[in-house]
Design a protein around this motif. Structure first.
Motif, PDB file in Angstrom:
ATOM      1  N   GLU A 181      13.711  -5.224 -48.036  1.00 10.57           N
ATOM      2  CA  GLU A 181      13.250  -6.581 -48.340  1.00 10.57           C
ATOM      3  C   GLU A 181      13.515  -7.425 -47.050  1.00 10.57           C
ATOM      4  O   GLU A 181      12.451  -8.385 -46.803  1.00 10.57           O
ATOM      5  N   GLN A 182      14.515  -7.225 -46.054  1.00 11.99           N
ATOM      6  CA  GLN A 182      14.545  -7.712 -44.776  1.00 11.99           C
ATOM      7  C   GLN A 182      13.272  -7.539 -44.031  1.00 11.99           C
ATOM      8  O   GLN A 182      13.031  -8.400 -43.362  1.00 11.99           O
ATOM      9  N   GLN A 183      12.697  -6.431 -43.940  1.00 10.31           N
ATOM     10  CA  GLN A 183      11.753  -5.947 -43.043  1.00 10.31           C
ATOM     11  C   GLN A 183      10.369  -6.088 -43.908  1.00 10.31           C
ATOM     12  O   GLN A 183       9.385  -5.767 -42.972  1.00 10.31           O
ATOM     13  N   ASP A 184      10.287  -6.512 -45.014  1.00 10.74           N
ATOM     14  CA  ASP A 184       8.947  -6.709 -45.665  1.00 10.74           C
ATOM     15  C   ASP A 184       8.157  -5.344 -45.809  1.00 10.74           C
ATOM     16  O   ASP A 184       6.784  -5.533 -45.641  1.00 10.74           O
ATOM     17  N   LEU A 185       8.806  -4.446 -45.872  1.00 12.77           N
ATOM     18  CA  LEU A 185       7.999  -3.083 -46.162  1.00 12.77           C
ATOM     19  C   LEU A 185       7.596  -2.907 -47.716  1.00 12.77           C
ATOM     20  O   LEU A 185       7.950  -4.023 -48.392  1.00 12.77           O
ATOM     21  N   TYR A 186       6.720  -2.171 -47.934  1.00 12.98           N
ATOM     22  CA  TYR A 186       6.028  -2.179 -49.257  1.00 12.98           C
ATOM     23  C   TYR A 186       6.774  -1.691 -50.243  1.00 12.98           C
ATOM     24  O   TYR A 186       6.872  -2.193 -51.341  1.00 12.98           O
ATOM     25  N   GLY A 187       7.947  -0.657 -50.053  1.00 16.23           N
ATOM     26  CA  GLY A 187       8.905  -0.157 -50.936  1.00 16.23           C
ATOM     27  C   GLY A 187       9.477   0.972 -50.657  1.00 16.23           C
ATOM     28  O   GLY A 187       9.487   1.552 -49.487  1.00 16.23           O
ATOM     29  N   ILE A 188      10.045   1.640 -51.670  1.00 18.09           N
ATOM     30  CA  ILE A 188      10.916   3.082 -51.561  1.00 18.09           C
ATOM     31  C   ILE A 188      10.242   3.971 -52.480  1.00 18.09           C
ATOM     32  O   ILE A 188       9.891   3.575 -53.641  1.00 18.09           O
ATOM     33  N   ASN A 189      10.028   5.276 -52.108  1.00 23.22           N
ATOM     34  CA  ASN A 189       9.755   6.107 -53.136  1.00 23.22           C
ATOM     35  C   ASN A 189      10.738   7.321 -52.872  1.00 23.22           C
ATOM     36  O   ASN A 189      11.378   7.402 -51.656  1.00 23.22           O
ATOM     37  N   VAL A 190      11.096   7.984 -53.958  1.00 24.86           N
ATOM     38  CA  VAL A 190      12.035   9.041 -53.881  1.00 24.86           C
ATOM     39  C   VAL A 190      11.478  10.154 -54.225  1.00 24.86           C
ATOM     40  O   VAL A 190      10.542  10.541 -55.292  1.00 24.86           O
TER      41      VAL A 190
END
Length: 286
Positions: free
Chosen positions: A229-238
């Motif tokens: 959220e802070q770095q405005d990344l696209y998201g997380i996958n696992v």
């Protein structure tokens, strides 16, 4: 002599109980298992599943064991094992295609999938397109017609978890309880594909990752969400049945070294001692 290679996968973009059954979409990356099949005695460190696949392909094309000279399998791979990086699928799929080539034959994707499933649950990295796949029975295979360009920072835990151990620990009831969230993830993925939106793709992966975290928690998951959220990344996958985590980003907007520094400052890298910067690629055996 014949060769083939198959990509690893950074876990899955989505995985869980979707449309009445367990399915996944793998996340193929530019990290490969390369296999060579040639005449010769078996190597001392030969991988058992690769030999099983070689024998299956020989039988599939109508040969008997004594029709051919002894065959040697050489596997070149640095893909970590039992982390959720699809190392086993990469090995056996590349072995299948290399063996077919040695016999001057070819395998289409459907046949390759069937052969792999006869050995073990199979990641959808064997398909060139991103594919929703029933990785245990092969009864669903829905291809996506978009090849996104996406960078992935893989965070590798020291922990290992085999697919078999995962299924012993996590029953179908755990997955079925997340069905509503996974249906949302699958709808978001379809919307991402139609609109070719990396932002929506990241949201689909995040929904699936959060559902997975309910039954297979990843270390520092909340901290990873805050960094996203802070770095405005696209998201997380696992890795839904493994231990790796991927941060989805665009190197033109985010410096991976700065991301690593931020993760280090937050104490997150204590849980993930190995990191790899990779790129989403087309799947399939080449």
């Amino acid at each position: 002599m014949a060769e083939a290679r198959c990509p690893a996968s950074c876990g899955e973009l989505i995985q869980g109980w979707i449309a009445g059954g367990e399915k996944l979409i793998s996340c193929p990356i530019d990290w490969y298992s390369e296999v060579e099949v040639r005449e010769g005695d078996a190597a001392g460190d030969e991988r058992q599943l690769s030999r099983r696949m070689l024998n299956q392909v020989i039988k599939h094309f109508g040969y008997r064991a004594n029709d051919l000279p002894p065959l040697r399998i050489e596997c070149r791979s640095t893909i970590p094992i039992a982390k959720g990086l699809a190392s086993s699928t990469a090995d056996i799929a590349a072995t299948a295609v290399a063996t077919a080539r040695l016999l001057r034959q070819s395998l289409d994707e459907a046949t390759l999938a069937r052969l792999c499933l006869q050995i073990e649950p199979t990641d959808s990295t064997i398909f060139r397109a991103l594919t929703l796949f029933d990785h245990r029975h092969g009864e669903c295979c829905i291809s996506c017609h978009w090849q996104p360009s996406l960078d992935i920072l893989i965070l590798e835990s020291a922990q290992t978890l085999t697919t078999a151990d995962f299924h012993r620990r996590v029953g179908l009831s755990h997955l079925q309880r997340q069905a509503h969230q996974l249906d949302k993830s699958w709808r978001q993925f379809q919307l991402a594909s139609r609109s070719q939106s990396l932002r929506r793709l990241g949201e689909a992966a995040m929904l699936s990752a959060c559902a997975s975290n309910q039954y297979l928690p990843k270390p520092a998951f909340d901290g990873l969400r805050r960094v996203v959220e802070q770095q405005d990344l696209y998201g997380i996958n696992v890795a839904h049945s493994g231990t790796v985590v991927g941060l989805l980003f665009d190197h033109r907007q985010h410096d991976p070294q700065q991301l690593l520094a931020r993760l280090d400052t937050a104490g997150i890298l204590l849980h993930y001692p190995h990191q790899h910067v990779t790129h989403l690629v087309a799947g399939g055996v080449s």
